[in-house]
Structures are given as C-alpha cells and as structure tokens.
Motif scaffolding. Structure first.
Motif, PDB file in Angstrom:
ATOM      1  N   ASP A 197       0.821  -1.205   0.000  1.00 56.70           N
ATOM      2  CA  ASP A 197       0.000   0.000   0.000  1.00 56.70           C
ATOM      3  C   ASP A 197       0.860   1.261   0.000  1.00 56.70           C
ATOM      4  N   ARG A 198       1.927   1.229   0.791  1.00 57.58           N
ATOM      5  CA  ARG A 198       2.809   2.400   0.890  1.00 57.58           C
ATOM      6  C   ARG A 198       3.620   2.646  -0.370  1.00 57.58           C
ATOM      7  N   ALA A 199       3.725   1.627  -1.214  1.00 52.86           N
ATOM      8  CA  ALA A 199       4.552   1.754  -2.422  1.00 52.86           C
ATOM      9  C   ALA A 199       3.719   2.067  -3.665  1.00 52.86           C
ATOM     10  N   GLU A 230      -7.997 -11.879  -0.724  1.00 57.14           N
ATOM     11  CA  GLU A 230      -7.571 -10.592  -0.160  1.00 57.14           C
ATOM     12  C   GLU A 230      -6.888  -9.736  -1.231  1.00 57.14           C
ATOM     13  N   ILE A 231      -6.055 -10.397  -2.029  1.00 54.61           N
ATOM     14  CA  ILE A 231      -5.345  -9.676  -3.099  1.00 54.61           C
ATOM     15  C   ILE A 231      -6.335  -9.127  -4.123  1.00 54.61           C
ATOM     16  N   ASN A 232      -7.309  -9.946  -4.500  1.00 59.73           N
ATOM     17  CA  ASN A 232      -8.293  -9.474  -5.485  1.00 59.73           C
ATOM     18  C   ASN A 232      -9.071  -8.266  -4.948  1.00 59.73           C
ATOM     19  N   ASP A 233      -9.437  -8.324  -3.686  1.00 59.27           N
ATOM     20  CA  ASP A 233     -10.159  -7.194  -3.087  1.00 59.27           C
ATOM     21  C   ASP A 233      -9.271  -5.947  -3.038  1.00 59.27           C
ATOM     22  N   VAL A 264      -7.582  -0.568  -5.395  1.00 59.40           N
ATOM     23  CA  VAL A 264      -6.541   0.226  -6.056  1.00 59.40           C
ATOM     24  C   VAL A 264      -7.042   0.715  -7.414  1.00 59.40           C
ATOM     25  N   VAL A 265      -7.673  -0.180  -8.158  1.00 56.09           N
ATOM     26  CA  VAL A 265      -8.197   0.184  -9.479  1.00 56.09           C
ATOM     27  C   VAL A 265      -9.304   1.228  -9.335  1.00 56.09           C
ATOM     28  N   ASP A 266     -10.148   1.049  -8.331  1.00 56.41           N
ATOM     29  CA  ASP A 266     -11.253   1.999  -8.131  1.00 56.41           C
ATOM     30  C   ASP A 266     -10.755   3.402  -7.813  1.00 56.41           C
ATOM     31  N   ARG A 267      -9.561   3.483  -7.231  1.00 59.25           N
ATOM     32  CA  ARG A 267      -9.020   4.811  -6.911  1.00 59.25           C
ATOM     33  C   ARG A 267      -8.336   5.456  -8.114  1.00 59.25           C
TER      34      ARG A 267
END
Lengths: 288, 288
Positions: B125-127, B165-168, B173-176
C-alpha cells in the motif's frame, strides 16, 4: 559520422568537476551561462560523448550496488538546483536513466503542511540514498535558503542560520559514507525568457507554465544573490558546489554526467569477492 | 539497416496484452518460455521495435503526469514477477528508463522484521504510485502466495485466504484510479540453469549469485504450481495477469513494454487545457 572530437573523447573525458567547482572568491555573475568549459566540441559531439559514457556509468553504479550486497554502506547523492526552466528535468532523464533500479530520486516541491511542522532537514533526511544507491534530488534543502530567503518565508535570523546547519548536516551525511555531488544548472535570464515563451507557444507544454513564473522573474537579482550566498557559504571540502553553465542543454547534461562519473570513479569500486566456493557451486548447479 | 519487419512495425505494434493475457482455463505448463507470440521478427527487430516505441511511451507518461498537475488522479502500476534470473532487472532498465522522474519503483525483498509485524499488504500500500506516476514493482504481494506458499512460511489456511484478499485489494486500487498491469516473466528451468552458470563464470556477476538459488531449483515444480494458482485465481477483469515468455530477453522486454504501452494508450490521455490566458501571459512575459 564520428567527428575528430568524439574519436578523441572516446577514450575518456576528465576534469569537469575541477573546472566547474566553486572555490574561494567565486563570483556567480562572472560565469557565462552560454559557455561550455572543459569541452571543445559542439552539440553533436556533446551528445555523442554523453552516450559514450553511459556504459561506464552503468558499470560503476552496478559496482556500487554490488558492494552493498556484500555489506558495503557507501552511496552517492546528486543534488541539482537551478532556476525554473534551467533543464533540471532533462538532466535527470539523461543522466540517471541508465539504471533506475538503484536510483532513489526525489523532486522537492513546496513543503506540505505536514513537512512544515518539522525541521527543514527532516524531509531531506528521509530521502537520502541507502547503501549502494544513487540518490538524486531535483531541488533540495537549498530551497530553504533560496526561495525562502527571497520571499522572506521565515525571518532572516532563521534562514541565516541555515547555511551552517546545512554544512553540519552534509558533513554527517558524508561521514556515513555518502559522496555528495552538488550542481547548480545556471541559465541566463534571457534564455529563461525564451524557454518560458516556448512553453506558452506549445499546448503540450502549457502544463509546465505557471503565471507566477513571470512574477518570479522580477526577483531574478534577488535569486542570484541568494545563489551566490548558498554557493559561497556551502561549497565545502566535503561537499563542494559546481556551477554548470546551462544555456546549452546538451552541455549541462554532459557536464553533470561527467561530474557524477568522476565522483563514482573516485570511489574505486571493486566487484565484491564471492563468499561461496565458485567451483563447488558449479558442480552443485550442474547436478540440478 | 532497417529490415522489412521494423519498417512495418514503425507504424505501431499492438495486440500483446490480448495475446499474453491469462484467461479462463489457462495452463502455465502449456506456455513455451522460448516462444515469441504476437511478434514475427528476431532479436534485432525486437530491439529496434523496443527503441521505436520509447518516444510514444515517454509522451504518454508525460501526459499522465501533466494530467495530475491539473488535478487528475490517475496512475499506472506495473507489477513484474518471475523466477530468479527471469530478467526482471533488465525489463525494468529497458522499459522504465524513459522517464525515471515520474516513476516510483520498488523492489520487494524478504520482508523486514518491522514489515512482518504488519499485514502483508501494508508495505504494498505504501509503495503504490501517486497521481500521475508510474509505479513499478519488482516482485510484489504475490510473493506472499509464491515463496510463502512453497516454503510454508505461514499456515495453509492463512496463505489460501490471500488470493481473495489480493483481489479485493487490487479492486480498491483500481477503483481509486490506478491501472494495474501484471506480468509474469516466464523462463524455463533449463534457461535458468544456463543463466546461473553464467553468473558463476563471471566474477562481476558473482554478487548476483546465492547458493540458495540451487536449492530453490529443486522446488521448481512447487513454484510452478504456486504460480499457476496465483495466475488463475488473481487474473481478474480489473487486474488481469499476463504471462510473457522470457527465455529470450529481448522478447520479454519488448512484450512488457508493449503491454504497458497498450494500457497507457487505453487511458486516452490528453494534455490539460491551460488554466490561464495564454496570449495575456505572452504579453506579460515579453515585458520582462
């Protein structure tokens, strides 16, 4: 295709750092931004020389990284300052594109609200290169004695103490194993005007233009005074400044590359010795 | 100098993403790592095509950045996975070197002690890239269902829940506003052996060799099973996987570049309109 100059330079250029270094008695206004010190070729030769040095640069950066995998802690930090349109972006693209993986690049913008709550060197400290890395700063802590001084964003007694703070900070950075390479890309006010006009003439460059740029031009003299002070007070033995004439983009790119290259050569980087039995490993691998 | 193929391709290559995309029923072991799908030229043509596309790539990345200066929030994230020696480093160097400034590159190593105290997606997330940036991951959160699964570094009930979890996570990320491009560089066990042997034969490559690499080769089958599971379960509509045959380095570099390029083209990036009066600014500038 290749001129006399490039055949000659195919060996190795040298002497850029010495030629462009800020020493005692340095006067910024004596520097001609359109000059091309230490290089007697033109644009084509300069571009060829830049390209010719890329393999050596990539090799040295790989050695720097390799050293860190064997426990080495050395790193290199390239700091690039310059007025708007002085070509910092192009320098970055042309100089550091050889090995983006080991590069930690940071562009310092106006500090955020969070950053402003900290000491001015806080965000700089976090952006320093780790072992084996080349750190690259597009603008830097020097903005805190440049734009901050010109616009009096903090009182004089605060910014005037920063020169010594910067020297102390850089001393600690160098002591921890980082070679610090500082470069000012120096353009003339006339060249900046031409470059800003070009941005206005090209719709694909409008995003780079800010009406504030014109207002800043009125403060050109104050900026040059601030640069003069930063260059004189912070060109130290451990972290000297270099002023690179930048009216010719090809020259500025070549000069910065060569100054960086000379710093890398000075590290005498060696490939680390294998910490395993090479022949035994060949046998083990062959058996898989 | 230019072959028939490169003259043809000078127009524009296309179709790589579609040709290499992981869809329903995908079987990794059916992929030939030495193949060169969607491209009928050889090494020289491939290298020329890579170079020919660099200007377009640089242009699109600049548009992406320009959009963010006008308030845009879109970004692109390139994730590259692959077995040791699959050429991830070379892909990075050749694909992202066009514009290192707007690139946020992260190489994920074994998690540090501090990272291990967090959820496995914390450091990912931080990267993530910020607005206008191209994020590049050399390895990624997929290691948490690859090496972690193969070596059972966490219990099966933990890693088996990570696919969802990865798919969610990637969905969010895509939605943002981030376009996620996932690529596996796929080499054969035989090619890996040859590349490791080369590292042992060259003292300047010893630093890249780790005796553990040979031990890992014994787990090749388990790794391929883990890749098969990750590719099948996490190739989603919003963030599909692509498998790039990588026994030919030139092909893998070209294919990754083209997949990224196709994603960038799909964003239909426009230069932002000036938010100032261009003619008035020309007058103001001329007066300085």
């Amino acid at each position: 295709m290749t001129s006399k100059r490039t055949s000659e330079s195919a060996g190795r250029l040298s002497g850029f750092a010495k030629a462009l270094r800020v020493s005692d008695g340095f006067v910024l206004s004596d520097v001609d931004p359109a000059a091309t010190p230490n290089f007697d070729g033109g644009k084509a030769e300069g571009q060829a020389a830049l390209e010719e040095s890329q393999a050596e640069q990539a090799d040295l950066l790989e050695r720097l990284y390799a050293e860190s995998t064997a426990g080495g802690t050395r790193s290199v930090l390239l700091i690039v300052q310059g007025m708007d349109t002085s070509g910092k972006g192009g320098i970055m693209r042309h100089v550091i594109s050889v090995n983006p993986q080991n590069v930690k690049a940071t562009a310092f913008k106006a500090p955020t609200r969070a950053e402003r709550r900290h000491h001015f060197l806080w965000r700089i400290d976090r952006a320093l290169p780790g072992p084996g890395q080349l750190g690259v700063f597009d603008r830097s802590h020097y903005e805190d004695v440049l734009i901050v001084r010109v616009h009096e964003l903090v009182p004089e007694d605060v910014w005037s103490g920063r020169y010594a703070e910067i020297n102390d900070f850089e001393r600690r950075v160098v002591d921890r194993g980082t070679t610090v390479v500082k470069v000012m890309a120096h353009i003339s006010a006339g060249e900046q005007k031409a470059r800003l006009m070009k941005r206005l003439e090209r719709p694909d460059k409008h995003y780079k233009y800010n009406p504030g740029d014109v207002d800043e031009r009125r403060l050109w003299g104050a900026y040059m005074d601030a640069y003069q002070a930063a260059l004189s007070r912070c060109s130290t033995e451990h972290a000297p400044w270099h002023v690179v004439p930048a009216d010719h983009k090809w020259y500025a790119r070549l000069a910065v590359q060569q100054i960086l290259l000379e710093a890398l050569r000075g590290l005498h980087l060696q490939w680390p010795a294998a910490d395993f039995d090479v022949e035994a490993e060949k046998d083990r691998l062959a058996a898989t």
